[in-house]
Design a protein around this motif. Sequence first.
Motif, mmCIF file in Angstrom:
data_model
loop_
_atom_site.group_PDB
_atom_site.id
_atom_site.type_symbol
_atom_site.label_atom_id
_atom_site.label_comp_id
_atom_site.label_asym_id
_atom_site.label_seq_id
_atom_site.Cartn_x
_atom_site.Cartn_y
_atom_site.Cartn_z
ATOM 1 N N GLU A 189 20.811 -51.436 -32.730
ATOM 2 C CA GLU A 189 20.188 -52.742 -32.901
ATOM 3 C C GLU A 189 20.784 -53.411 -34.142
ATOM 4 O O GLU A 189 21.338 -52.739 -35.002
ATOM 5 N N PRO A 190 20.665 -54.755 -34.219
ATOM 6 C CA PRO A 190 21.207 -55.462 -35.388
ATOM 7 C C PRO A 190 20.524 -55.001 -36.681
ATOM 8 O O PRO A 190 19.371 -54.566 -36.659
ATOM 9 N N PHE A 191 21.238 -55.117 -37.766
ATOM 10 C CA PHE A 191 20.776 -54.538 -39.033
ATOM 11 C C PHE A 191 21.185 -55.452 -40.186
ATOM 12 O O PHE A 191 22.240 -56.075 -40.155
ATOM 13 N N LEU A 192 20.326 -55.526 -41.205
ATOM 14 C CA LEU A 192 20.631 -56.283 -42.426
ATOM 15 C C LEU A 192 19.999 -55.572 -43.615
ATOM 16 O O LEU A 192 18.927 -54.985 -43.479
ATOM 17 N N ILE A 193 20.620 -55.680 -44.772
ATOM 18 C CA ILE A 193 20.011 -55.121 -45.987
ATOM 19 C C ILE A 193 19.748 -56.249 -46.972
ATOM 20 O O ILE A 193 20.612 -57.097 -47.199
ATOM 21 N N SER A 194 18.559 -56.249 -47.560
ATOM 22 C CA SER A 194 18.229 -57.222 -48.593
ATOM 23 C C SER A 194 18.176 -56.509 -49.939
ATOM 24 O O SER A 194 17.789 -55.345 -50.029
ATOM 25 N N TRP A 195 18.546 -57.228 -50.978
ATOM 26 C CA TRP A 195 18.698 -56.645 -52.326
ATOM 27 C C TRP A 195 17.566 -57.178 -53.182
ATOM 28 O O TRP A 195 17.697 -58.209 -53.829
ATOM 29 N N ASN A 196 16.451 -56.481 -53.152
ATOM 30 C CA ASN A 196 15.216 -56.981 -53.756
ATOM 31 C C ASN A 196 15.344 -57.119 -55.271
ATOM 32 O O ASN A 196 15.577 -56.136 -55.962
ATOM 33 N N GLY A 197 15.195 -58.354 -55.778
ATOM 34 C CA GLY A 197 15.249 -58.571 -57.221
ATOM 35 C C GLY A 197 16.610 -58.994 -57.721
ATOM 36 O O GLY A 197 16.733 -59.483 -58.841
ATOM 37 N N ILE A 198 17.646 -58.795 -56.918
ATOM 38 C CA ILE A 198 18.972 -59.264 -57.336
ATOM 39 C C ILE A 198 18.998 -60.777 -57.138
ATOM 40 O O ILE A 198 18.661 -61.277 -56.072
ATOM 41 N N GLN A 199 19.363 -61.492 -58.170
ATOM 42 C CA GLN A 199 19.144 -62.947 -58.157
ATOM 43 C C GLN A 199 20.113 -63.710 -57.263
ATOM 44 O O GLN A 199 19.816 -64.825 -56.844
ATOM 45 N N GLN A 200 21.268 -63.142 -56.991
ATOM 46 C CA GLN A 200 22.237 -63.779 -56.075
ATOM 47 C C GLN A 200 22.499 -65.227 -56.479
ATOM 48 O O GLN A 200 22.433 -66.129 -55.646
ATOM 49 N N ARG A 201 22.807 -65.445 -57.739
ATOM 50 C CA ARG A 201 23.067 -66.821 -58.169
ATOM 51 C C ARG A 201 24.262 -67.396 -57.431
ATOM 52 O O ARG A 201 25.314 -66.778 -57.389
ATOM 53 N N ARG A 202 24.095 -68.587 -56.872
ATOM 54 C CA ARG A 202 25.114 -69.281 -56.072
ATOM 55 C C ARG A 202 25.654 -68.367 -54.974
ATOM 56 O O ARG A 202 26.816 -68.421 -54.597
ATOM 57 N N ASN A 203 24.806 -67.483 -54.497
ATOM 58 C CA ASN A 203 25.286 -66.431 -53.596
ATOM 59 C C ASN A 203 24.207 -66.050 -52.594
ATOM 60 O O ASN A 203 24.184 -64.933 -52.090
ATOM 61 N N SER A 204 23.277 -66.993 -52.288
ATOM 62 C CA SER A 204 22.090 -66.621 -51.529
ATOM 63 C C SER A 204 22.448 -66.132 -50.130
ATOM 64 O O SER A 204 21.685 -65.394 -49.520
ATOM 65 N N TRP A 205 23.610 -66.517 -49.638
ATOM 66 C CA TRP A 205 24.007 -66.066 -48.300
ATOM 67 C C TRP A 205 24.333 -64.583 -48.250
ATOM 68 O O TRP A 205 24.680 -64.064 -47.206
ATOM 69 N N GLN A 206 24.265 -63.897 -49.384
ATOM 70 C CA GLN A 206 24.487 -62.445 -49.365
ATOM 71 C C GLN A 206 23.169 -61.694 -49.469
ATOM 72 O O GLN A 206 23.158 -60.491 -49.710
ATOM 73 N N ASP A 207 22.055 -62.392 -49.323
ATOM 74 C CA ASP A 207 20.792 -61.724 -49.614
ATOM 75 C C ASP A 207 20.242 -60.916 -48.445
ATOM 76 O O ASP A 207 19.198 -60.304 -48.557
ATOM 77 N N GLY A 208 20.930 -60.913 -47.342
ATOM 78 C CA GLY A 208 20.546 -60.000 -46.266
ATOM 79 C C GLY A 208 19.206 -60.284 -45.648
ATOM 80 O O GLY A 208 18.477 -59.357 -45.298
ATOM 81 N N VAL A 209 18.844 -61.543 -45.557
ATOM 82 C CA VAL A 209 17.656 -61.875 -44.769
ATOM 83 C C VAL A 209 18.073 -62.798 -43.638
ATOM 84 O O VAL A 209 19.027 -63.573 -43.765
#
Length: 331
Positions: free
Chosen positions: A77-97
């Motif tokens: 099945e499809p899978f994604l990982i989110s990085w809880n608490g990592i701010q991902q400044r100018r990088n929100s498309w890497q937040d895995g949601v």
Amino acid sequence: MRGCRAFSFLVFCLFLFHGVNGENPYRFLTWKVTYGDIYPLGVKQQGILINGQFPGPQIDVITNDNLIINVFNYLREPFLISWNGIQQRRNSWQDGVYGTNCPIPPGKNFTYILQVKDQIGSFFYFPSLGMHKAAGGFGGIRVWSRPQIPVPFPPPSGDFTVLAGDWYKRDHYQLRRILDAGHDLPFPDGLLINGRGWNGYRFTVDPGKTYRFRISNVGLATSINFRIQGHKMKLVEVEGSHTLQNTYSALDIHLGQSYSVLVTADQPAQDYYIVVSTRFTARVLTTTAVLHYSNSYKGVWGPIPGGPTTQIDWSLNQARSIRYNAITFSL
Ligand SMILES: *[C@@H]1O[C@H](CO)[C@@H](O)[C@H](O)[C@H]1NC(C)=O
């Protein structure tokens, strides 16, 4: 899916301009996500493993490091990982949601590119789709301060990650069906500490030394209370900020939160219970791990220390007592 692709292309173009900071070190990880048998509450369950591990591997990075994580999805099945608490400044498309990141299709891989810009502290990652978190796929993230940056406490003799939270014997497909049918999550079957049940995990300390425990609530349904028999805890960090260092004998940790405490092994040589129990639940679930003194020949002993159960004031008092360190450290 097409919208998602178009968005990804846009993101790729943005990435060409912003990119990650090239002056800071790169850390490359390769993760293989698979199903595997786990027995956290004594019954066999289908877990989600990362590189064969449940919980998944610990990530250790230093402030401003770049992380390149190539994730291979071997699930059906499809899978994604989110990085809880990592701010991902100018990088929100890497937040895995879902919505900002395309799910990784079964049998495919995706490379997360992120930077822990100006961050310190304790966090965790978890799978964000399809109730996968109920099967594992989570792990700790430690962002260490850069060597030249002062930390407001002496270096501890050891640094332990405590991933604690509620757990179900039902698998993630069953839980998903319950939610899809419009029902609430059922009451959990137990609590786990680092993927293990009662006294299943041992933290070994040397007498007289001080250790950092980074405690995250990785559960799905309930707040937890954390305490160590016979020991006080000095709170030094909450969610990536140093705190004024108050002392507690028990701490509430709500879903998704991470706290760091310092604990000194200043008690007689024996083993002590590390206790996690549910908060604000009519029935209280409890589990324990073991704080083992390296010079102890005596197992855990005595009653398991009780903690707050349904008291809301207690938790509010704790929240009010936590003050963040006013000294700003330039990172
Ligand atoms: C998939 O993995 C291969 C081999 O490591 C790598 O070259 C490629 O860039 C990865 N693809 C994605 C989309 O991350």
